[in-house]
Design an enzyme around this catalytic site. Sequence first.
Site, PDB file in Angstrom:
ATOM      1  N   TYR A 144       0.936  -0.960   0.064  1.00  0.00           N
ATOM      2  CA  TYR A 144      -0.006   0.183  -0.214  1.00  0.00           C
ATOM      3  C   TYR A 144       0.894   1.282   0.005  1.00  0.00           C
ATOM      4  O   TYR A 144       1.787   1.356   0.680  1.00  0.00           O
ATOM      5  CB  TYR A 144      -0.865   0.060   1.164  1.00  0.00           C
ATOM      6  N   ASP A 239       9.324   2.684  -0.263  1.00  0.00           N
ATOM      7  CA  ASP A 239       8.206   3.438   0.357  1.00  0.00           C
ATOM      8  C   ASP A 239       8.470   2.990   1.973  1.00  0.00           C
ATOM      9  O   ASP A 239       8.076   1.975   2.388  1.00  0.00           O
ATOM     10  CB  ASP A 239       6.912   3.097  -0.155  1.00  0.00           C
ATOM     11  N   LYS A 267       4.413   8.931   8.734  1.00  0.00           N
ATOM     12  CA  LYS A 267       4.395   8.473  10.196  1.00  0.00           C
ATOM     13  C   LYS A 267       5.191   8.893  11.131  1.00  0.00           C
ATOM     14  O   LYS A 267       5.439   9.726  11.724  1.00  0.00           O
ATOM     15  CB  LYS A 267       4.208   6.951   9.898  1.00  0.00           C
TER      16      LYS A 267
HETATM   17  C1  LIG Z   1       0.639   4.312   5.771  1.00  0.00           C
HETATM   18  C2  LIG Z   1       1.252   4.202   4.800  1.00  0.00           C
HETATM   19  C3  LIG Z   1       1.125   5.274   3.496  1.00  0.00           C
HETATM   20  C4  LIG Z   1       0.264   6.224   3.161  1.00  0.00           C
HETATM   21  O1  LIG Z   1       0.549   7.302   4.143  1.00  0.00           O
HETATM   22  P1  LIG Z   1      -0.691   8.421   4.758  1.00  0.00           P
HETATM   23  O2  LIG Z   1      -0.160   9.210   5.422  1.00  0.00           O
HETATM   24  O3  LIG Z   1      -1.932   7.535   5.238  1.00  0.00           O
HETATM   25  O4  LIG Z   1      -1.377   8.898   3.344  1.00  0.00           O
HETATM   26  C5  LIG Z   1       2.077   5.123   2.443  1.00  0.00           C
HETATM   27  N1  LIG Z   1       2.846   3.994   2.108  1.00  0.00           N
HETATM   28  C6  LIG Z   1       3.040   3.148   3.187  1.00  0.00           C
HETATM   29  C7  LIG Z   1       4.202   2.121   3.387  1.00  0.00           C
HETATM   30  C8  LIG Z   1       2.158   3.198   4.503  1.00  0.00           C
HETATM   31  O5  LIG Z   1       2.513   2.399   5.388  1.00  0.00           O
END
Ligand SMILES: *Cc1c(COP(=O)(O)O)cnc(C)c1O
Length: 428
Positions: A144, A239, A267
Amino acid sequence: MKQTQSHQEFERACRVIPGGVNSPARAFGGVGGEPLLIEGGEGAHLFDIDGNKLLDYVGSWGPHILGHRHPAVVEAIESSLWRGTSFGAPTVQETELAELVVEAVPSIEKVRMVNSGTEATMSAIRLARGFSGRDKIVKFAGCYHGHVDSLLVQAGSAATTLGTPSSPGIPQGCTADTLVMEYNDTGQLADAFAAHGDAISCVILEPVAGNMGVVIPEMEFLQTARELCDRHGALLIFDEVMTGFRVAYGGAQERFGVTPDMTTLGKIIGGGMPVGAYGGRADVMDAISPVGPVYQAGTLSGNPLAMACGIATLKTLKETDPYAELERKTERLAAGLSEAATAADVPHTVAQIGSMFTLFFNPEPVTNYTVSSRNNTDRFARYFWGMVEQQIYLPCSQFEANFVSVRHTDDDIEATIAAARDVIVTLL
Ligand SMILES: *Cc1c(COP(=O)(O)O)cnc(C)c1O
């Protein structure tokens, strides 16, 4: 456990907010029932509006590696607050957080702050396309990357077919250049490059997948991705929105020794404030505006309160270096959960790395999305609610990572294992 107030407030929310939530992951869709409304948090605990105190393994879905209301973080926000909330002009704090990120993350020479992980991946993809002059992107099923149009795609039926949108509202054209592969499948990736090598701008992946439950990458998979990108002139994007400052201070790339061209963060770098970032090689990053032609902007990007929160979080992590301790506690917890499930004859597997883990109700090692989709989600739902009854708050879906914070004590870990033992014997 009492849920009267939460129930009333959730009904009230549902009248004015779609589904009562501002992000679907919070809606308890994977476990049934209604979410608890939270009043506050302290250390490793959450307090809901019915007065329940819960041991928290969600950590706001990743940011709270220091737990709730860490004194250094609270103080940084307070002192920043008195200087004002937003100026729309450069501040020293933006440079300070950027320097911390550049120093920590091996691939990052320059970094741009945004407001969420989604914005980070969206911007990184645009930059990769703008820099390379190519349109195609490669992503992996079950990874994701936020709700970016081109990344909300389902795998096609064959390895190198193009994906189709996984949500209404995304035109076919938005995903027409997205190739979807199986995670950890080196052969598929090689085939994709053989077929489309000169059209692929970038490969984006979670270097530890956290959004189909925790899935550990094979070293060969990461190394092959690196080699194929090099050979075909594509950019490799890690990511690390979840894994950055989580599986090691410098993220998964530090831990595994594989360096991408670009990295997305979120995060933990915001410490609980809305922050995302994307960074990488200086020559690539200098293709964004105002230095280069690729456009990206943000009214509140680099917001001073968010920067203060991020700086305090990273500095605390850097100074206290809690990673070995976090790993030790999380290994103990993972082993305890596994023993509990084995003792109860409940088919399971546990994936753990650093302070993230998932107990899968699935007998097979979970290596990709196809395997993860065979998890026993009914059993998970009963486990989830059983744990809530024991005052333990887990992510409300089988397909999520659980997080341990520095504020979880050894006693908290043992209490969690004891609770899980009681719950898991009832699951068969
Ligand atoms: C949480 C997450 C996102 C999205 O971040 P948001 O701040 O919710 O838009 C993208 N990539 C990874 C790997 C994530 O865990």
